[in-house]
Design an enzyme around this catalytic site. Structure first.
Site, mmCIF file in Angstrom:
data_model
loop_
_atom_site.group_PDB
_atom_site.id
_atom_site.type_symbol
_atom_site.label_atom_id
_atom_site.label_comp_id
_atom_site.label_asym_id
_atom_site.label_seq_id
_atom_site.Cartn_x
_atom_site.Cartn_y
_atom_site.Cartn_z
ATOM 1 N N GLU A 78 9.667 6.567 15.952
ATOM 2 C CA GLU A 78 10.037 6.081 14.618
ATOM 3 C C GLU A 78 11.098 6.976 13.979
ATOM 4 O OE1 GLU A 78 5.660 3.967 13.894
ATOM 5 O OE2 GLU A 78 6.211 5.665 12.626
ATOM 6 N N ASN B 108 0.796 -1.227 0.000
ATOM 7 C CA ASN B 108 0.000 0.000 0.000
ATOM 8 C C ASN B 108 0.831 1.281 0.000
ATOM 9 O OD1 ASN B 108 0.847 -0.185 2.598
ATOM 10 N ND2 ASN B 108 -1.191 -0.238 3.524
HETATM 11 P P1 IDP Z 1 -1.345 1.391 8.524
HETATM 12 O O1 IDP Z 1 -0.107 1.215 7.662
HETATM 13 O O2 IDP Z 1 -2.474 2.046 7.774
HETATM 14 O O3 IDP Z 1 -1.047 2.052 9.845
HETATM 15 P P2 IDP Z 1 -1.524 -1.128 9.999
HETATM 16 O O4 IDP Z 1 -2.797 -1.748 10.465
HETATM 17 O O5 IDP Z 1 -0.640 -0.497 11.038
HETATM 18 O O6 IDP Z 1 -1.888 -0.089 8.839
HETATM 19 O O7 IDP Z 1 -0.725 -2.266 9.239
HETATM 20 C C1 IDP Z 1 0.645 -2.093 8.924
HETATM 21 C C2 IDP Z 1 0.861 -2.593 7.517
HETATM 22 O O8 IDP Z 1 0.640 -4.001 7.475
HETATM 23 C C3 IDP Z 1 -0.100 -2.040 6.456
HETATM 24 O O9 IDP Z 1 0.238 -0.750 5.994
HETATM 25 C C4 IDP Z 1 0.005 -3.089 5.376
HETATM 26 O O10 IDP Z 1 1.199 -2.954 4.610
HETATM 27 C C5 IDP Z 1 0.083 -4.362 6.211
HETATM 28 N N1 IDP Z 1 -1.272 -4.931 6.446
HETATM 29 C C6 IDP Z 1 -2.221 -4.460 7.280
HETATM 30 N N2 IDP Z 1 -3.331 -5.223 7.259
HETATM 31 C C7 IDP Z 1 -3.067 -6.233 6.384
HETATM 32 C C8 IDP Z 1 -3.819 -7.363 5.915
HETATM 33 O O11 IDP Z 1 -4.961 -7.598 6.303
HETATM 34 N N3 IDP Z 1 -3.203 -8.179 5.000
HETATM 35 C C9 IDP Z 1 -1.922 -7.944 4.557
HETATM 36 N N4 IDP Z 1 -1.184 -6.896 4.979
HETATM 37 C C10 IDP Z 1 -1.740 -6.036 5.873
#
Ligand code: IDP
Ligand code: MG
Length: 134
Positions: A126, A112
């Site tokens: 961080e 993403n």
């Molecule tokens: P954020 O980056 O929007 O803060 P977080 O929930 O902290 O989201 O998750 C960290 C990273 O882990 C996400 O940016 C994404 O790259 C990965 N991630 C989060 N949820 C999923 C999932 O359901 N499947 C695969 N990767 C995920």
């Protein structure tokens, strides 16, 4: 003025779209006050994302984050943490608003394109993690 921490992730460095992402950051009013291109070690990536260590996607996330170089950045602006989260868009690009980085560029919920700190405390930690020695 406050600061937040950003990572342009491997899916974006690989596609050569770091400039397009920086352009959106700058158009939002946030200022890129430090940045460097690095390759995360497995240990760094695991420590950085340790809050997610029990999630089913953790191992895949770590392998993704070490697959290509990343750009780590310090952004400054008014309410930088909150502002950058808005500019990034939702974690899953399917839920991200029009015009956000993730809506424009993310490939899927994992690849993403960007990370942004989710709190002022985490932003400080961080930034220290990647820039303290400078
Ligand atoms: P954020 O980056 O929007 O803060 P977080 O929930 O902290 O989201 O998750 C960290 C990273 O882990 C996400 O940016 C994404 O790259 C990965 N991630 C989060 N949820 C999923 C999932 O359901 N499947 C695969 N990767 C995920
Ligand atoms: Mg997060």
């Amino acid at each position: 003025m406050s600061k937040t921490f950003s990572i342009i992730k491997p899916d974006a460095t690989k596609r050569n779209i770091t400039g397009s992402i920086n352009s959106i950051i700058e158009k939002s009013g946030l200022r890129i006050i430090a940045q460097k291109r690095i390759k995360l070690s497995k240990i760094q990536a695991e420590e950085f994302y340790s809050v997610h260590k029990d999630k089913p996607f953790f191992n895949e996330l770590i392998n993704f984050m070490i697959s290509e170089p990343v750009i780590v950045q310090v952004l400054s602006g008014i309410d930088a943490v909150e502002k950058y989260r808005k500019v990034m868009g939702a974690t899953n690009p399917e839920n991200a608003e029009e015009g956000t980085i993730r809506k424009l560029f993310a490939l899927n919920v994992q690849e993403n394109s960007v990370h942004g700190s989710d709190s002022i405390d985490n932003a400080r930690n961080e930034i220290d993690f990647f820039f303290k020695s400078e």
